[in-house]
Design a protein around this motif. Structure first.
Motif, PDB file in Angstrom:
ATOM      1  N   ALA A  67      -2.008   7.614   4.085  1.00  0.00           N
ATOM      2  CA  ALA A  67      -1.852   8.542   2.958  1.00  0.00           C
ATOM      3  C   ALA A  67      -1.670   7.716   1.691  1.00  0.00           C
ATOM      4  CB  ALA A  67      -0.633   9.431   3.190  1.00  0.00           C
ATOM      5  N   GLN A  70      -1.987   5.063  -6.257  1.00  0.00           N
ATOM      6  CA  GLN A  70      -3.355   4.923  -5.740  1.00  0.00           C
ATOM      7  C   GLN A  70      -4.160   6.194  -5.994  1.00  0.00           C
ATOM      8  OE1 GLN A  70      -2.259   3.915  -1.706  1.00  0.00           O
ATOM      9  NE2 GLN A  70      -2.888   1.782  -1.939  1.00  0.00           N
ATOM     10  N   GLY A 113       0.191  -6.826  -3.646  1.00  0.00           N
ATOM     11  CA  GLY A 113       0.836  -5.939  -2.683  1.00  0.00           C
ATOM     12  C   GLY A 113       0.928  -4.500  -3.155  1.00  0.00           C
ATOM     13  N   LYS A 142      -4.284  -2.594  -3.705  1.00  0.00           N
ATOM     14  CA  LYS A 142      -5.597  -2.549  -4.358  1.00  0.00           C
ATOM     15  C   LYS A 142      -6.713  -2.409  -3.322  1.00  0.00           C
ATOM     16  CE  LYS A 142      -4.926  -6.436  -6.744  1.00  0.00           C
ATOM     17  NZ  LYS A 142      -3.486  -6.659  -6.539  1.00  0.00           N
TER      18      LYS A 142
HETATM   19  P1  ADP Z   1      -3.075  -5.933  -2.857  1.00  0.00           P
HETATM   20  O1  ADP Z   1      -4.511  -6.121  -2.468  1.00  0.00           O
HETATM   21  O2  ADP Z   1      -2.892  -5.083  -4.065  1.00  0.00           O
HETATM   22  O3  ADP Z   1      -2.289  -7.200  -2.908  1.00  0.00           O
HETATM   23  P2  ADP Z   1      -2.884  -4.752  -0.259  1.00  0.00           P
HETATM   24  O4  ADP Z   1      -4.070  -3.902  -0.353  1.00  0.00           O
HETATM   25  O5  ADP Z   1      -2.955  -5.992   0.547  1.00  0.00           O
HETATM   26  O6  ADP Z   1      -2.374  -5.084  -1.720  1.00  0.00           O
HETATM   27  O7  ADP Z   1      -1.698  -3.843   0.249  1.00  0.00           O
HETATM   28  C1  ADP Z   1      -0.440  -4.360   0.589  1.00  0.00           C
HETATM   29  C2  ADP Z   1       0.019  -3.752   1.888  1.00  0.00           C
HETATM   30  O8  ADP Z   1       0.238  -2.369   1.744  1.00  0.00           O
HETATM   31  C3  ADP Z   1      -0.985  -3.917   3.009  1.00  0.00           C
HETATM   32  O9  ADP Z   1      -0.322  -4.297   4.169  1.00  0.00           O
HETATM   33  C4  ADP Z   1      -1.599  -2.538   3.126  1.00  0.00           C
HETATM   34  O10 ADP Z   1      -2.027  -2.284   4.437  1.00  0.00           O
HETATM   35  C5  ADP Z   1      -0.471  -1.638   2.735  1.00  0.00           C
HETATM   36  N1  ADP Z   1      -0.911  -0.368   2.127  1.00  0.00           N
HETATM   37  C6  ADP Z   1      -1.823  -0.218   1.148  1.00  0.00           C
HETATM   38  N2  ADP Z   1      -1.942   1.090   0.799  1.00  0.00           N
HETATM   39  C7  ADP Z   1      -1.099   1.775   1.600  1.00  0.00           C
HETATM   40  C8  ADP Z   1      -0.746   3.164   1.728  1.00  0.00           C
HETATM   41  N3  ADP Z   1      -1.312   4.080   0.945  1.00  0.00           N
HETATM   42  N4  ADP Z   1       0.170   3.507   2.646  1.00  0.00           N
HETATM   43  C9  ADP Z   1       0.739   2.561   3.419  1.00  0.00           C
HETATM   44  N5  ADP Z   1       0.471   1.251   3.352  1.00  0.00           N
HETATM   45  C10 ADP Z   1      -0.433   0.843   2.457  1.00  0.00           C
END
Ligand code: ADP
Ligand code: ZN
Ligand code: ZN
Length: 714
Positions: free
Chosen positions: A144, A149, A170, A173
């Motif tokens: 979700a 986001q 984190g 993105k």
């Molecule tokens: P970024 O690329 O911005 O550094 P990530 O995409 O790696 O961040 O996301 C960080 C963590 O959060 C990852 O482990 C990802 O799986 C988790 N995550 C991302 N969006 C969600 C969400 N909507 N709900 C739960 N966990 C999420």
């Protein structure tokens, strides 16, 4: 009836051969058709650019040679050709050189029957039902969305400009990229072609998780061939297979490095550029293109093409999404001006905070200490608790500046807002902007201190010392601490990077030491301390982008710590510096990128530096430094009076920081303008002059020259 197709081939602009060559064909060939044509005694791959029914002026039928064969592939579409033509023009190379470099190398070798066989095999594989499951199943939804986001995705859907996703490390993105991709893949295509997305990353090897996440998300719905990769680590056969899949529309998503910006994607609707600030998006040889800038251009071309389609009432767009926690100042400035739409995601997923910043003033540490005792003690403590540490060493390639640790004097240039670089070979200080050169002073010009030294230390020295200092550190079970090193050398062997990452994830390794490579992308869970031990040289590097890169690197490194919210409160980022008062650190302490960017942009504006001014470099390699510089200076002299010249500044030739490589002397000359258009006008007019200057007697010994437009390192 006969036709005279004009065909571009891989002749570099330097060879002096014009943009395209004319051939003869009994059939009309659509522009973008891939053909094999005779060139001298060889037969080469080419792309049809145009196919007039009249022979070109001055050429008779007898003077043109026939096209040797036509490849049985769909033509490269007009948007692709426009992209390639633009890249050739803008980066001062031939369209043919760019076009052919953009095609998979194996396409040059296969004959028509081999290619047909390859295509057939590929089509068969694509049509095979996913193993055990005949019907494509529903798409996995993913987690979700967070409020941030969801807001970003909603804004993206109605965005009419390139979007800049400013999201903390984190912040999730990647999930935004996945959802944005889903949105376009669910749209109907046009002209019988399915919609496609291009997702670019700086270095695919450093983000192995990304490919897995895209496959997991999209293969159940779109089949096993829906996601393909394109990067230089692939075999020629793999590259060809990916390229063909994208070109024929079998592949819906291309994941790749900068080269992927040229992939043929006839249904392209979305381009994602992850870590858009990363310098590896700029090519450093051949056509020195910026894949990020070309992505923005390409999205516009694709959007225009979609708008021109008949009955495209609610014309779809091709969206470009640039993502970063520390955007390039170019993109940040574009968003300030409203040319890009900025989308913010400040929060970290799971509510974790960034580590607390601890600056270590090296002026108050024991003389000669490479690692400050309090830092070593803090690391020992973490190790004893079973937590992990990351030690970041200075990135390579910074030319050190000379500094006096007694009074703070640095080897600045009296004529520029830049530091002069210490050239060890002839013991001079040189300004790479204006050329002002002096011998290295015997003592500090301000206070007379004899102990002036280059800022920054060698990486090997730091590694050695760290292992020694942690010799007594113990893990919770009483065993000695394990220190591992990760950099370009330690990961050269195929698979060794994966092994080293696994060792860190499993907790075998307590301290990981490495170059900027370790700061990128990895999702480490147990790291609670990150240390940067010798970043100072970047504060005073002659290159005006050095502070921007340092800030990005330290932000990214900080993002490695405390990814588990439970630990994040206690996690720390240590930075050793001789200049704790430097304004960069005040911003870093608050992780205030917007504040930092505003300061940097104000400095750049005052100095008419990019993005407020525009630059190009003319580089020359020669047997002697004198020949390299003579060529450059002659070229500058003959540039006087050319179109655009009144709006540009040509600086004198200077040697490169690393002046001699593989027995070749290197020099460069900076071209600056307040107007991009004037710079482009001048460079276009200059190209034939440069070719002519090669023949000058004073340029004897010249090996090669190259123009670098929008250079990253000046
Ligand atoms: P970024 O690329 O911005 O550094 P990530 O995409 O790696 O961040 O996301 C960080 C963590 O959060 C990852 O482990 C990802 O799986 C988790 N995550 C991302 N969006 C969600 C969400 N909507 N709900 C739960 N966990 C999420
Ligand atoms: Zn001094
Ligand atoms: Zn100067």
């Amino acid at each position: 009836m006969a036709y005279w197709p004009s065909v571009v081939t891989a002749t570099p602009a330097h060879s002096g051969i014009g943009a395209s060559l004319s051939y003869r064909s009994a059939l009309w060939l659509a522009p973008g058709t891939l053909v094999r044509v005779p060139l001298g005694a060889r037969e080469v791959l080419g792309v049809v650019w145009d196919c007039p029914a009249q022979p070109p002026e001055g050429l008779s039928e007898a003077q043109t040679r026939p096209v040797a064969s036509v490849l049985d592939l769909p033509a490269l579409n007009a948007s692709w050709r426009q992209l390639v033509a633009f890249a050739g023009r803008y980066y001062q190379r031939g369209a043919g050189e760019v076009a052919l470099a953009a095609l998979p190398p194996q396409l040059r070798e296969l004959d028509t029957t081999q290619l047909a066989r390859r295509l057939k095999r590929q089509a068969k594989a694509a049509n095979a039902p996913p193993s055990g499951d005949p019907a494509p199943c529903a798409a996995p939804e993913g987690p979700a969305l967070s409020t941030e986001q969801a807001q970003v995705l909603a804004a993206l859907q109605s965005a009419a400009a390139p979007a800049l996703l400013f999201g903390a490390t984190g912040s999730g993105k990647t999930e935004v990229y996945l959802r944005a991709t889903r949105q376009v893949l669910d749209q109907p295509g046009t002209g019988g072609l399915p919609t496609q997305a291009l997702v670019m990353v700086p270095e695919i090897n450093l983000t192995p998780q990304l490919e897995a996440r895209f496959r997991e998300r999209f293969e159940p719905q779109f089949g096993a061939g829906a996601v393909v990769c394109l990067h230089s680590g692939m075999t020629p056969a793999q590259r060809l297979a990916s390229w063909l899949a994208a070109h024929t529309g079998q592949a819906r998503i291309v994941l790749g490095t900068r080269m992927a910006v040229f992939a043929s994607l006839p249904g392209l609707r979305l381009i994602v550029v992850d870590e858009e600030h990363d310098p590896s998006y700029k090519s450093q040889d051949g056509a020195r293109y910026s894949a990020r800038d070309l992505a923005v251009y390409r999205a516009k071309v694709e959007t225009d093409a979609l708008a021109a389609l008949p009955n495209a009432a609610a014309a779809p767009r091709c969206q470009v999404l640039l993502g970063s926690a520390t955007p390039s100042l170019e993109s940040w400035h574009a968003a300030d001006q409203g040319r890009y739409l900025r989308l913010d995601m400040p929060g970290r997923m799971g509510g974790g905070s960034l580590p607390r910043l601890r600056l270590v003033d090296m002026n108050h540490q024991p003389k000669g200490a490479v690692l400050a005792p309090p830092l070593v003690a803090a690391m020992e403590e973490r190790i004893a608790r079973g937590e992990q540490c990351l030690v970041l060493l200075n990135r390579r390639g910074y030319a050190p500046v000379l500094a006096c640790h007694a009074c703070g004097w640095k080897s600045g240039c009296p004529h520029c807002s830049a530091y002069r670089v210490f050239h060890k070979l002839d013991r001079t200080l040189r300004c790479h902007h204006c050329g002002f050169t002096e011998r290295v002073p015997r003592a500090c010009p301000d206070c007379g201190n004899l102990d002036i030294a280059p800022v920054g230390r060698g990486t090997e020295q730091v590694e050695e010392q760290l292992a020694g200092l942690l010799a007594d550190a113990r893990r919770p079970d009483g065993s000695p601490a394990r220190v591992a090193r990760m950099d370009a050398d330690s990961t050269r062997l195929k698979g060794s990077l994966e092994v080293q990452l696994a060792a860190l994830h499993s907790g075998e390794v307590d301290v990981l030491v490495g170059t900027q490579m370790i700061a990128k992308g990895h999702d480490f869970r147990r790291i609670t301390l990150v240390a940067s031990v010798n970043a100072d040289s970047a504060l005073f590097a002659s290159d005006h982008r050095a502070p921007e890169r340092l800030f990005a690197l330290l932000m990214q490194a900080a993002g490695r710590a405390g990814r588990d919210a439970g630990q994040s409160a206690a996690s720390e980022m240590w930075v050793q510096t001789w200049y704790p008062q430097h304004p960069l650190f005040a911003r870093l302490k608050l992780y205030d990128f917007p504040g930092f960017a505003a300061e940097q942009l104000a400095e750049r504006e005052a100095a008419t530096m990019p993005p407020f001014g525009f630059q190009a470099l003319l580089r020359a390699d020669a047997r002697t430094q004198a020949a390299a510089q003579a060529f450059l200076n002659a070229a500058a002299e003959q540039g006087i009076g050319l179109p655009g010249h009144e709006d540009i500044t040509l600086y004198p030739a200077v040697p490169l920081t690393i002046q001699r490589v593989a027995n070749v002397e290197r020099a460069q000359l900076l071209v600056e303008s307040h107007s991009r258009a004037a710079l482009q006008r001048f460079l276009a007019a200059w190209q034939p002059v440069l070719l002519a200057c090669r023949a000058l007697p004073e340029a004897r010994g010249l090996v090669r020259f190259a123009v670098d437009v929008d250079p990253l390192l000046v």
